[in-house]
Structure formats: C-alpha cells, structure tokens
Motif scaffolding. Sequence first.
Motif, PDB file in Angstrom:
ATOM      1  N   LYS A 125       0.813  -1.213   0.000  1.00  0.00           N
ATOM      2  CA  LYS A 125       0.000   0.000   0.000  1.00  0.00           C
ATOM      3  C   LYS A 125       0.851   1.270   0.000  1.00  0.00           C
ATOM      4  O   LYS A 125       0.599   2.207  -0.773  1.00  0.00           O
ATOM      5  CB  LYS A 125      -0.926  -0.010   1.218  1.00  0.00           C
ATOM      6  N   ASP A 126       1.866   1.333   0.850  1.00  0.00           N
ATOM      7  CA  ASP A 126       2.681   2.544   0.956  1.00  0.00           C
ATOM      8  C   ASP A 126       3.401   2.849  -0.360  1.00  0.00           C
ATOM      9  O   ASP A 126       3.533   4.024  -0.741  1.00  0.00           O
ATOM     10  CB  ASP A 126       3.701   2.405   2.083  1.00  0.00           C
ATOM     11  N   ILE A 127       3.863   1.809  -1.032  1.00  0.00           N
ATOM     12  CA  ILE A 127       4.555   1.999  -2.316  1.00  0.00           C
ATOM     13  C   ILE A 127       3.571   2.481  -3.373  1.00  0.00           C
ATOM     14  O   ILE A 127       3.873   3.391  -4.158  1.00  0.00           O
ATOM     15  CB  ILE A 127       5.250   0.696  -2.746  1.00  0.00           C
ATOM     16  N   GLN A 128       2.382   1.895  -3.391  1.00  0.00           N
ATOM     17  CA  GLN A 128       1.357   2.345  -4.334  1.00  0.00           C
ATOM     18  C   GLN A 128       1.054   3.831  -4.150  1.00  0.00           C
ATOM     19  O   GLN A 128       1.010   4.599  -5.128  1.00  0.00           O
ATOM     20  CB  GLN A 128       0.075   1.543  -4.144  1.00  0.00           C
ATOM     21  N   CYS A 129       0.831   4.238  -2.902  1.00  0.00           N
ATOM     22  CA  CYS A 129       0.482   5.632  -2.620  1.00  0.00           C
ATOM     23  C   CYS A 129       1.622   6.580  -3.019  1.00  0.00           C
ATOM     24  O   CYS A 129       1.389   7.642  -3.619  1.00  0.00           O
ATOM     25  CB  CYS A 129       0.142   5.806  -1.150  1.00  0.00           C
ATOM     26  N   LYS A 130       2.834   6.188  -2.678  1.00  0.00           N
ATOM     27  CA  LYS A 130       3.989   7.042  -2.959  1.00  0.00           C
ATOM     28  C   LYS A 130       4.151   7.301  -4.447  1.00  0.00           C
ATOM     29  O   LYS A 130       4.353   8.448  -4.881  1.00  0.00           O
ATOM     30  CB  LYS A 130       5.254   6.396  -2.397  1.00  0.00           C
TER      31      LYS A 130
END
Length: 302
Positions: A125-130
């Motif tokens: 999730k964090d990579i997607q958002c970034k």
Amino acid sequence: MSKLKTFIDIGANLTDDMYRGVYNGSKKHDPDLASVLDRAWKSGLEKIIITGGNLLDSQKALSLASTDSRLFSTVGCHPTRCNDFLSDPDTYLKCLSNLISDNKGKVIAIGEFGLDYDRLHFCEKDIQCKYFDLQLNLCADHKLPLFLHCRAATDDLINILQKHRDNITGGVVHSFDGSYDALQKILELGFHIGINGCSLRTMESLEVVSKIPKDRLLLETDSPWCEVKATHPGYKHVLTKPSTVKKEKYSQQVNTQVKGRNEPANIIQVLEIVAAIRGDDIGELADIIYENTENLFFNNNK
C-alpha cells in the motif's frame, strides 16, 4: 448492431499476450490481433484507447497505436506494478514523461495508475500511494486527463488527487465497481466513470450504475478481461451474443471470438445492459457517451 451506434472503447489491453494466442505462458493459436481489430471496426468502434500498464507496456501500446489512426494510448504505471519505480524513481518518471512528450496526439491520458488494495500481494500500500502521488506530477507538465484505477481505495485515492487538484485536467475512474458513496466522492471531484463487465457483476453494482449522471458516463471493455458473463444479473439484457469457440480450437478463418477472452467489439453488450437498467433509449445514450468521451480525451487533439 445498428449502424447508428458508434463507440469509443476507453480501455483495451491490446498488448496482452492473449492476442498473440498465448494464455498463461502456453501458445494455443496464432496471433490474431488483426482479426480482433477488424471485428471492432465492423462493430461500430471508431476509436480504441490502449492502456499502458508500466513503462514497457506503454511503449508497446504506442508502437501498436502508431499503426492505425484510430488507435490511441495511455502512459503510466499501474498500482500493482509500482515496484518498477524502486530502483530509480526519478529516472523512471522522466522516461514516462518523455514518452508522453515524444508522442503528442497519440497519448491521450496519463495512466493506467491509481490504487489497488485488493491485490497488495503485488505491491504494498505505501509503495502504491507514494508512486501514484509521484506520477501525478506529470499533470503539471502535460495537461492530460487521467486514466485511474481504484480498487477498495477510494478515500486514499481522493485524498492524493486533492493534493494535485490545481494541475488535474479531468479524467476517469475506469472499471468502476464501487459503492454509491464512492461514486459520489469521485463525481464531486469532477471525474467521469468508466463502466465495463466487471462494473455489472452484482445487483448492487447495477443499482449504482443506474445513478451515474449521463454526462459523466463512459464505456470500455478492459479486454481481454472484464467480459460480461452469463452469470451476471444484467446478462438478461444482452442482445448481441457473438459466436465463440474454445481457444484450443480457434481459427482466424472462421469469424468467431475466443471463448472467455473479451475484445473491443463486445462494448455493445455493456451499452445494452447500461441502457436497460437505466431505462434509457439505447441510441440516445450511445450518442451521449460518445460525446462525453470525445470531450474528455480528444478535444485537445483536434
């Protein structure tokens, strides 16, 4: 199908291996994209937007789009493939930007990108958002509409889009299958809604689709995925049912489709269901959707 209806498929994955006859790494028949496109044009398609899922896929999409004046492309990195950014994010973004700059007139949207919380095993999730946030920096330079992917992530998608709102030139949340609440949030931000077979899989989804304002409605196939299936509740409204054959027995010499593989010609089925559940005249609705698509993606290319 009546010749009065014309279509623009806003999302077709025409670079997928299935159109080369390869399924899950196994070749079942000869490449047949030419036949798929021939059926599309004969079925009323006037334009098809090929979706780019990462840098390499976008390059392939543009190479294909260059072969026909009716084919166009998006450029971007799908949320499940955002690990592509990890080795050198700035260079990867620059390559996407250059691909857009070098293909003006053929690239008509930034995407496919967004968030997908249903498939976090592909990308956290964090990579997607970034990297969704990073790709939105392309909006300031290129002023193109967005081709957005959203699965179980509406609130985060909206929050990230809000940060870049001043630079966003419209767009569409494609393959929409969200709730009425999610629909309202997307509409409030000014976006269009793309509908395909996956948008019509449940009675709840049909109810939501029936409430999309006509001036925000777009159609797509997302082929070779997202076909309208006989098990879907809206299938009873489908009037256009092409003959199909299993991939192992497929031959281009006979004008049939591959069973279970969607293609742009089937966009008429999506229209038939959407018009029926809304109680709209099918020809009038087709005209409205066509104009919506032209206005969003193609007015700047005229």
